[in-house]
Design a protein around this motif. Structure first.
Motif, PDB file in Angstrom:
ATOM      1  N   GLY A   1       0.423   2.078   3.435  1.00 17.57           N
ATOM      2  CA  GLY A   1       0.628   3.338   4.086  1.00 17.57           C
ATOM      3  C   GLY A   1      -0.613   4.101   4.446  1.00 17.57           C
ATOM      4  O   GLY A   1      -0.520   4.776   5.479  1.00 17.57           O
TER       5      GLY A   1
ATOM      6  N   VAL B   1       7.446   0.072   5.625  1.00 15.38           N
ATOM      7  CA  VAL B   1       6.811   1.428   5.756  1.00 15.38           C
ATOM      8  C   VAL B   1       6.645   1.916   7.027  1.00 15.38           C
ATOM      9  O   VAL B   1       6.734   2.962   7.475  1.00 15.38           O
ATOM     10  CB  VAL B   1       5.365   1.139   5.170  1.00 15.38           C
ATOM     11  CG1 VAL B   1       4.481   2.431   5.417  1.00 15.38           C
ATOM     12  CG2 VAL B   1       5.368   0.857   3.468  1.00 15.38           C
TER      13      VAL B   1
ATOM     14  N   SER C   1       1.610  -1.751  -0.965  1.00 14.96           N
ATOM     15  CA  SER C   1       1.844  -0.367  -0.658  1.00 14.96           C
ATOM     16  C   SER C   1       1.155   0.697  -0.256  1.00 14.96           C
ATOM     17  O   SER C   1       1.281   1.109   0.737  1.00 14.96           O
ATOM     18  CB  SER C   1       3.193   0.069  -1.764  1.00 14.96           C
ATOM     19  OG  SER C   1       4.231  -0.793  -1.642  1.00 14.96           O
TER      20      SER C   1
ATOM     21  N   ALA D   1       4.750   5.135   1.509  1.00 13.61           N
ATOM     22  CA  ALA D   1       3.975   4.090   0.646  1.00 13.61           C
ATOM     23  C   ALA D   1       4.076   4.224  -0.694  1.00 13.61           C
ATOM     24  O   ALA D   1       3.996   3.247  -1.616  1.00 13.61           O
ATOM     25  CB  ALA D   1       2.772   3.609   1.469  1.00 13.61           C
TER      26      ALA D   1
END
Length: 446
Positions: free
Chosen positions: A88, A144, A84, A375
């Motif tokens: 991001g 995202v 994540s 994120a």
């Protein structure tokens, strides 16, 4: 809570949105938003179908133990924890349309290959683990990117409506996805169900390709920050903001508990209540109509009663309703009706929270930080789900299904408790001023 189913570089003024243009007369007259909405609907439908297909195939066909089911769910959720923050940082510098198109294509190919393998009898537990991880990793990129794309496509004063529409599409997917997945596994086979999910991802691929609005990619400075520094900027921004920090903690509490509960729930319905795969799919589907209603209410209730009251009350009712499930016995019509009602209430409350939280988060986040903020919250919140799934499998094996279900349902109430003690609960009928807006006297006062 939002999955909860963002931030930028400090070195250059990144235009994370496209060149300004007059706001369209309505969201639905904007072909770019329609393409995003259609693609999101199809993508979520494929995802929710696959989230039922893989566990049911493991339980009903491979006779997976509670521990093995917990591992399967954890492997599918592990990419959230692993990827994540990196995603991001990358998405803030990429075209969101390109990211969504490529991930849709990847998920369609992965599930299509799984369908072929299943038809030849090669879809065992190891293959399911690889498939779950692959689809989960690609879903992190898509989720995202689509959250960041909303801010780039929609004027600020239409964010709540846009998020309501997108969450409504997710609700529609929750209505059809689990029912379709459970029915196909029951009547046909898991490979056929996987092939249907692949088709939905292909439809999402074609829809999002229709987005024609050009996105401005930030110019890379000669000494632009490395990815680790950009990740650190995102973490520092979220932890330094009281509202976003609370969203992270409440999301983590909910997602951890919900992952544990769902692992037990997917075992409880067929093994304790003796429900068929079709009925299990219907029980999971009940959250869809509730979420659809929640999306509609989210466009009205916060402005009438205040964002804080709606968040806390919706979370408390939606999460607390699962405390009723351990009291159910047998597969009678009354039991099935109760499961449908519980799913409906959960879906409605959860969707109210999702839409409201997303609007708050997008509003308090600068345009150049949207990807990293989304994120970071996904990492902290959804990153706990693999541990929750493993815990759910362990509890089901050691404590029994009914006791484990009661324990995990009670733990879900920690999320509304955290929100009630935070500034989120005191938010009134108006969203906070955007950090990208000119600093007027009113903004300075806030």
């Amino acid at each position: 809570m939002p999955s909860t189913p963002s931030t930028p570089s400090a070195s250059t003024p990144e235009p994370a949105s496209t060149p300004a243009r007059p706001a369209p007369p309505g969201l639905w007259r904007d072909p770019d938003f329609r393409g995003l909405w259609t693609g999101q609907t199809a993508s979520q439908l494929g995802e929710h179908a696959s989230l039922v297909v893989l566990p049911l195939f493991a339980v009903l066909t491979l006779h997976a133990s509670p521990g093995e089911l917990g591992v399967l769910r954890a492997v599918g959720q592990a990419p959230i924890l692993m990827l994540s923050l990196f995603v991001g940082a990358w998405v803030d510098r990429w075209r969101t349309r390109t990211t969504m198109v490529l991930t849709d294509l990847g998920r369609a190919l992965a599930l299509g290959a799984a369908a072929v393998a299943g038809l030849f009898g090669l879809l065992g537990l190891p293959a399911l683990l690889v498939l779950a991880f692959t689809v989960g990793a690609l879903s992190v990129f898509f989720d995202v990117a689509y959250q960041a794309s909303v801010v780039r496509l929609v004027p600020r004063d239409q964010l709540v409506r846009a998020n309501s529409a997108l969450e409504g599409s997710r609700s529609a997917a929750q209505i059809g996805g689990p029912a379709l997945g459970g029915t196909l596994v029951s009547l046909l086979s898991a490979p056929i169900a996987a092939a249907w999910s692949a088709l939905f991802f292909a439809l999402s691929f074609l829809s999002i390709r229709r987005i024609r609005r050009a996105e401005s990619i930030p110019e890379r400075a000669e000494h632009s920050p490395r990815v680790w520094r950009r990740i650190h900027e995102g973490l520092r921004f979220v932890t330094g903001d009281t509202v976003l920090r609370t969203v992270c903690l409440a999301s983590a509490a909910f997602q951890f508990s919900f992952a544990a509960l769902m692992t037990v729930y997917l075992l409880f319905l067929p093994r304790e209540l003796h429900l068929s795969a079709t009925v299990v799919g219907l029980a999971l589907t009940a959250a869809g109509p509730g979420a659809l209603l929640g999306s509609l209410l989210a466009a009205r209730l916060p402005r009438r009663f205040g964002y804080g009251k709606v968040l806390v009350c919706a979370a408390a009712v939606g999460d607390g309703i699962f405390l009723c499930v351990p009291a159910l016995h047998g597969s009678s019509a009354a039991t099935i009706t109760a499961l449908l009602a519980i799913g409906f209430v959960f879906g409605c409350g959860g969707q109210l929270v999702n839409v409201t939280i997303m609007a708050v988060r997008q509003t308090v986040t600068p345009a150049t930080m949207q990807g990293r903020t989304a994120a970071t919250i996904t990492f902290v919140g959804m990153g706990t789900t693999p541990l929750g799934s493993l815990l759910g499998g362990y509890l089901a094996q050691e404590w029994g299904l009914r006791t484990s279900l009661l324990t995990t349902a009670a733990a879900m109430l920690l999320s509304p408790a955290l929100m009630s003690l935070s500034p989120l609960a005191r938010m009134d009928r108006d969203l906070p001023p955007s950090p990208d807006a000119p600093q007027t006297a009113t903004h300075a006062k806030h």
